[in-house]
Design an enzyme around this catalytic site. Structure first.
Site, PDB file in Angstrom:
ATOM      1  N   TYR A 120       0.847  -1.209   0.000  1.00 19.06           N
ATOM      2  CA  TYR A 120       0.000   0.000   0.000  1.00 19.06           C
ATOM      3  C   TYR A 120       0.874   1.248   0.000  1.00 19.06           C
ATOM      4  O   TYR A 120       0.666   2.172  -0.780  1.00 19.06           O
ATOM      5  CB  TYR A 120      -0.899  -0.050   1.232  1.00 19.06           C
ATOM      6  CG  TYR A 120      -1.883   1.101   1.364  1.00 19.06           C
ATOM      7  CD1 TYR A 120      -3.000   1.172   0.540  1.00 19.06           C
ATOM      8  CD2 TYR A 120      -1.699   2.086   2.323  1.00 19.06           C
ATOM      9  CE1 TYR A 120      -3.914   2.208   0.673  1.00 19.06           C
ATOM     10  CE2 TYR A 120      -2.611   3.122   2.470  1.00 19.06           C
ATOM     11  CZ  TYR A 120      -3.716   3.178   1.641  1.00 19.06           C
ATOM     12  OH  TYR A 120      -4.619   4.204   1.778  1.00 19.06           O
ATOM     13  N   LYS A 176       0.916   4.113  -2.980  1.00 17.98           N
ATOM     14  CA  LYS A 176       0.544   5.527  -2.812  1.00 17.98           C
ATOM     15  C   LYS A 176       1.732   6.431  -3.165  1.00 17.98           C
ATOM     16  O   LYS A 176       1.535   7.544  -3.667  1.00 17.98           O
ATOM     17  CB  LYS A 176       0.038   5.796  -1.395  1.00 17.98           C
ATOM     18  CG  LYS A 176      -1.293   5.075  -1.093  1.00 17.98           C
ATOM     19  CD  LYS A 176      -2.432   5.499  -2.007  1.00 17.98           C
ATOM     20  CE  LYS A 176      -3.776   4.942  -1.577  1.00 17.98           C
ATOM     21  NZ  LYS A 176      -4.893   5.334  -2.441  1.00 17.98           N
TER      22      LYS A 176
HETATM   23  N1  NAP Z   1      -9.808   5.125   5.391  1.00 17.97           N
HETATM   24  C1  NAP Z   1      -8.627   5.667   5.634  1.00 17.97           C
HETATM   25  O1  NAP Z   1      -8.219   5.845   6.801  1.00 17.97           O
HETATM   26  C2  NAP Z   1      -7.750   6.097   4.483  1.00 17.97           C
HETATM   27  C3  NAP Z   1      -6.524   6.699   4.783  1.00 17.97           C
HETATM   28  C4  NAP Z   1      -5.713   7.120   3.742  1.00 17.97           C
HETATM   29  C5  NAP Z   1      -6.122   6.932   2.441  1.00 17.97           C
HETATM   30  N2  NAP Z   1      -7.306   6.328   2.165  1.00 17.97           N
HETATM   31  C6  NAP Z   1      -7.684   6.172   0.752  1.00 17.97           C
HETATM   32  O2  NAP Z   1      -9.009   6.627   0.552  1.00 17.97           O
HETATM   33  C7  NAP Z   1      -9.576   5.977  -0.595  1.00 17.97           C
HETATM   34  C8  NAP Z   1     -10.968   5.467  -0.251  1.00 17.97           C
HETATM   35  O3  NAP Z   1     -10.818   4.474   0.749  1.00 17.97           O
HETATM   36  P1  NAP Z   1     -11.909   4.194   1.887  1.00 17.97           P
HETATM   37  O4  NAP Z   1     -11.210   4.315   3.171  1.00 17.97           O
HETATM   38  O5  NAP Z   1     -13.148   4.937   1.622  1.00 17.97           O
HETATM   39  O6  NAP Z   1     -12.122   2.621   1.643  1.00 17.97           O
HETATM   40  P2  NAP Z   1     -13.425   1.729   1.378  1.00 17.97           P
HETATM   41  O7  NAP Z   1     -14.516   2.129   2.291  1.00 17.97           O
HETATM   42  O8  NAP Z   1     -12.925   0.328   1.403  1.00 17.97           O
HETATM   43  O9  NAP Z   1     -13.841   2.154  -0.106  1.00 17.97           O
HETATM   44  C9  NAP Z   1     -13.034   1.832  -1.197  1.00 17.97           C
HETATM   45  C10 NAP Z   1     -13.824   2.046  -2.461  1.00 17.97           C
HETATM   46  O10 NAP Z   1     -12.987   1.671  -3.574  1.00 17.97           O
HETATM   47  C11 NAP Z   1     -13.763   0.790  -4.378  1.00 17.97           C
HETATM   48  N3  NAP Z   1     -12.933  -0.085  -5.196  1.00 17.97           N
HETATM   49  C12 NAP Z   1     -12.089  -1.063  -4.789  1.00 17.97           C
HETATM   50  N4  NAP Z   1     -11.568  -1.668  -5.863  1.00 17.97           N
HETATM   51  C13 NAP Z   1     -12.101  -1.073  -6.970  1.00 17.97           C
HETATM   52  C14 NAP Z   1     -11.980  -1.261  -8.366  1.00 17.97           C
HETATM   53  N5  NAP Z   1     -11.218  -2.234  -8.869  1.00 17.97           N
HETATM   54  N6  NAP Z   1     -12.673  -0.428  -9.202  1.00 17.97           N
HETATM   55  C15 NAP Z   1     -13.472   0.536  -8.699  1.00 17.97           C
HETATM   56  N7  NAP Z   1     -13.666   0.741  -7.386  1.00 17.97           N
HETATM   57  C16 NAP Z   1     -12.982  -0.065  -6.542  1.00 17.97           C
HETATM   58  C17 NAP Z   1     -14.616   0.015  -3.399  1.00 17.97           C
HETATM   59  O11 NAP Z   1     -15.676  -0.653  -4.079  1.00 17.97           O
HETATM   60  P3  NAP Z   1     -16.353  -1.987  -3.452  1.00 17.97           P
HETATM   61  O12 NAP Z   1     -17.171  -1.526  -2.274  1.00 17.97           O
HETATM   62  O13 NAP Z   1     -17.162  -2.528  -4.576  1.00 17.97           O
HETATM   63  O14 NAP Z   1     -15.227  -2.885  -3.046  1.00 17.97           O
HETATM   64  C18 NAP Z   1     -15.082   1.165  -2.533  1.00 17.97           C
HETATM   65  O15 NAP Z   1     -16.105   1.870  -3.175  1.00 17.97           O
HETATM   66  C19 NAP Z   1      -8.586   4.885  -0.980  1.00 17.97           C
HETATM   67  O16 NAP Z   1      -7.821   5.315  -2.077  1.00 17.97           O
HETATM   68  C20 NAP Z   1      -7.718   4.740   0.262  1.00 17.97           C
HETATM   69  O17 NAP Z   1      -6.426   4.273  -0.035  1.00 17.97           O
HETATM   70  C21 NAP Z   1      -8.137   5.912   3.159  1.00 17.97           C
END
Ligand code: NAP
Length: 257
Positions: A165, A169
């Site tokens: 990861y 990033k």
């Molecule tokens: N949460 C944190 O603390 C955090 C911190 C830093 C960065 N981020 C970043 O924030 C972003 C959103 O993450 P989140 O925390 O909201 O996670 P999440 O709740 O797991 O949501 C991830 C989203 O990405 C979608 N996804 C996964 N694989 C995909 C694909 N092949 N094509 C299209 N969509 C896909 C998922 O769809 P499905 O539901 O269908 O799987 C879901 O809608 C990510 O880039 C993550 O790295 C998050």
């Protein structure tokens, strides 16, 4: 659709930060049209309905889009080109975490979603973005991708692993810089944005993705993903325009690249 509206595509918008981002953008301005991107049609349409039921000021639509599939990307771009005469904002939000062990398969899968997807999608959407007067791309990255912070033992995430990861990033951050360079003549504004440590389904350590990861995140002090959405709204609304060459996070802060 008439180009007087600001057309915004959010990938992975069926849940988590993507969903809240769609909500914040559609709630903020009647001039916003938010396209809810999701790889799974059922989950995407369910999210769209939930948002539409809130009677927000802006308008919404759904786009099926799996960022790991070129076929899906090109079909989606074709459909978007048929429906809209421009794209103003692309939020490359979809992302995954695959924790250790650091296998070839885990690295490959992580890079497929977190790096190759946004790069290929952005390239495919560039003609539509070029038709905007103010094209904006927000690549949702993570402080874990900061090379500058990796060896800083005072950083609170120093001992976090998830190295696939982290590498993905860091690569996405370079992709942001490449996009700034590649589209400099078209005045694209591009940000790498860290949404902070927030409560979503995103896999957290040994917990399964979904409710178990939400619980672990919550116990570890993660904030609401609405704070992440607010940060994206600020960028879309021009509040971070002076930081276009920086790796930005919430609350007006930045990370070292
Ligand atoms: N949460 C944190 O603390 C955090 C911190 C830093 C960065 N981020 C970043 O924030 C972003 C959103 O993450 P989140 O925390 O909201 O996670 P999440 O709740 O797991 O949501 C991830 C989203 O990405 C979608 N996804 C996964 N694989 C995909 C694909 N092949 N094509 C299209 N969509 C896909 C998922 O769809 P499905 O539901 O269908 O799987 C879901 O809608 C990510 O880039 C993550 O790295 C998050």
């Amino acid at each position: 659709m008439s180009s007087t509206k600001r057309i915004i595509l959010v990938t992975g918008a069926n849940t988590g930060i993507g969903y809240d981002t769609a909500l914040f953008l559609a709630r903020d301005d009647s001039n916003n049209h938010v396209i809810v991107g999701a790889r799974n049609e059922e989950r995407g349409l369910e999210a769209l309905k939930k948002l539409q039921d809130l009677n927000l000021k802006g308008t919404l639509s759904f786009q099926k889009l799996d960022v790991t599939s070129d076929e899906s990307i090109f079909a989606a771009v074709k459909e978007l080109e048929a429906k809209f005469d421009k794209l103003d904002v692309l939020v490359n939000n979809a992302g995954i975490v695959i924790p250790e062990p650091l296998t070839r398969a885990a690295m490959r899968e992580t890079f497929e979603v977190n790096v190759y997807g946004p790069v290929i999608l952005t390239d495919a959407l560039a003609p539509l973005l070029k038709k905007s007067n103010d094209p904006r791309i927000i690549n949702v990255s993570s402080g874990l991708g900061s090379i500058g912070l990796r060896l800083d033992a005072t950083n609170q995430y120093y001992n976090s692993t998830s190295n696939a990861y982290r590498m993905s990033k860091a690569a996405l951050n370079m992709a942001s810089a490449n996009m700034k360079y590649d589209y400099r003549e078209n005045k694209f504004k591009v940000w790498s944005y860290c949404p902070g440590f927030v409560i979503t389904d995103l896999k957290m350590g040994g917990a399964e993705r979904g409710e178990a990861s939400r619980k672990t995140r919550s116990e570890m002090g993660a904030e609401s993903s609405e704070t992440s959405a607010q940060g994206i709204l600020d960028i879309v609304n021009g509040k971070r325009d002076g930081e276009v060459d920086l790796f930005v996070q919430r609350y007006g802060k930045t990370w070292p690249w």
